[in-house]
Write a protein that holds these residues in place. Sequence first.
Motif, PDB file in Angstrom:
ATOM      1  N   VAL A 155       3.404  -0.993   3.956  1.00  0.00           N
ATOM      2  CA  VAL A 155       2.843   0.322   3.666  1.00  0.00           C
ATOM      3  C   VAL A 155       3.991   1.312   3.510  1.00  0.00           C
ATOM      4  O   VAL A 155       4.933   1.319   4.312  1.00  0.00           O
TER       5      VAL A 155
ATOM      6  N   TYR B  98      -2.573  -5.887   3.709  1.00  0.00           N
ATOM      7  CA  TYR B  98      -1.287  -5.616   3.062  1.00  0.00           C
ATOM      8  C   TYR B  98      -0.121  -6.156   3.890  1.00  0.00           C
ATOM      9  O   TYR B  98      -0.251  -6.424   5.088  1.00  0.00           O
TER      10      TYR B  98
ATOM     11  N   ILE C 264      -3.533   4.277  -0.942  1.00  0.00           N
ATOM     12  CA  ILE C 264      -4.393   4.192   0.235  1.00  0.00           C
ATOM     13  C   ILE C 264      -4.365   5.543   0.950  1.00  0.00           C
ATOM     14  O   ILE C 264      -3.325   6.201   1.004  1.00  0.00           O
TER      15      ILE C 264
ATOM     16  N   ALA D 125       0.860  -1.187   0.000  1.00  0.00           N
ATOM     17  CA  ALA D 125       0.000   0.000   0.000  1.00  0.00           C
ATOM     18  C   ALA D 125       0.898   1.239   0.000  1.00  0.00           C
ATOM     19  O   ALA D 125       1.838   1.324   0.781  1.00  0.00           O
TER      20      ALA D 125
ATOM     21  N   THR E 186      -1.125  -0.538  -4.305  1.00  0.00           N
ATOM     22  CA  THR E 186      -2.410   0.145  -4.259  1.00  0.00           C
ATOM     23  C   THR E 186      -2.252   1.430  -3.469  1.00  0.00           C
ATOM     24  O   THR E 186      -1.595   1.446  -2.431  1.00  0.00           O
TER      25      THR E 186
END
Length: 298
Positions: free
Chosen positions: A90, A87, A74, A36, A72
């Motif tokens: 991050v 996930y 976020i 993320a 992705t």
Amino acid sequence: AGTLTGFDLVVSQPGVGMGNVLGVTKSYALKPVKVAVFYSGVKDTYGQPITWEEGYFERLFRMYLWDAQEFTSIDETQIKGGALSSYDMVIFPAVKKGYMPTIKDALTTTGFKKIKAFEEAGGFLYSHGESNYIAEMAQLVVTGTVVLNNRVSISDSIGQLRIEDEASPVVFARLSNTMYVLDDPMLAAKENQSTVAIYTNVTDNPPAIVTAERGHGKVILMGGHPADKREYYPLALNPVLWAMSQKAALACDGVQKFNEEVERDVIPGLEADVPVNVSISFSNFWNTTLQGVDVISV
């Protein structure tokens, strides 16, 4: 009686012949992970996104990893909703200077609790520049690690690094001992955290890269911006590769070399009904002890 010594180790690695040593340097056995990338919903006074560095990470993933590793975007709302539990890593790219209080209000206590729980459960948190303070607000590094009111300012924006921990995966690959900096918050050395690299051209040689472990996860703080320029990309991607790493596997078979006319997995006997014991030994010639080794016989 006696010990049979006519065996070699055959490793499942192309180009490694019988009787030769397979040299394994610092390396990764990689697996896909779910990443993320934080893209704040906060806008500046002109209505522009404040997560200015997010685009650089998109370029790294799309152009230099050829989309092999998916990611992705976020935002604060998704973090507060518990999305991080889906996930493995991050990434908090740098945001504009002065917007940490606004991000704090947007994440709220709920968001910071979710970030902390994510890392403690085994997740990787990786951040740059201003966004390093998110890890501190989530109580994943010691208070005072990220000093917002004391900045790293270098006239040519090139931080000269001295690597303090060459064994850290965060610095396995690099093209030079430098990093791009842009008036970023100073990092401070604290107990129970690792200073991987320091700046040698900044007064008092403050940390440039800091790592920490809380629970089962890892925190990586980059003082500068290795994702912004091509010559620093390996340094930017090291934490991602670390998050993708898993146990490596070496497969081998014991083969006989007494008689080339006999099958490799058959031991030629000179007489019948003589018990034979066969063993295969594995030796570690690296300069550190192997950890977490599983030996499986099939």
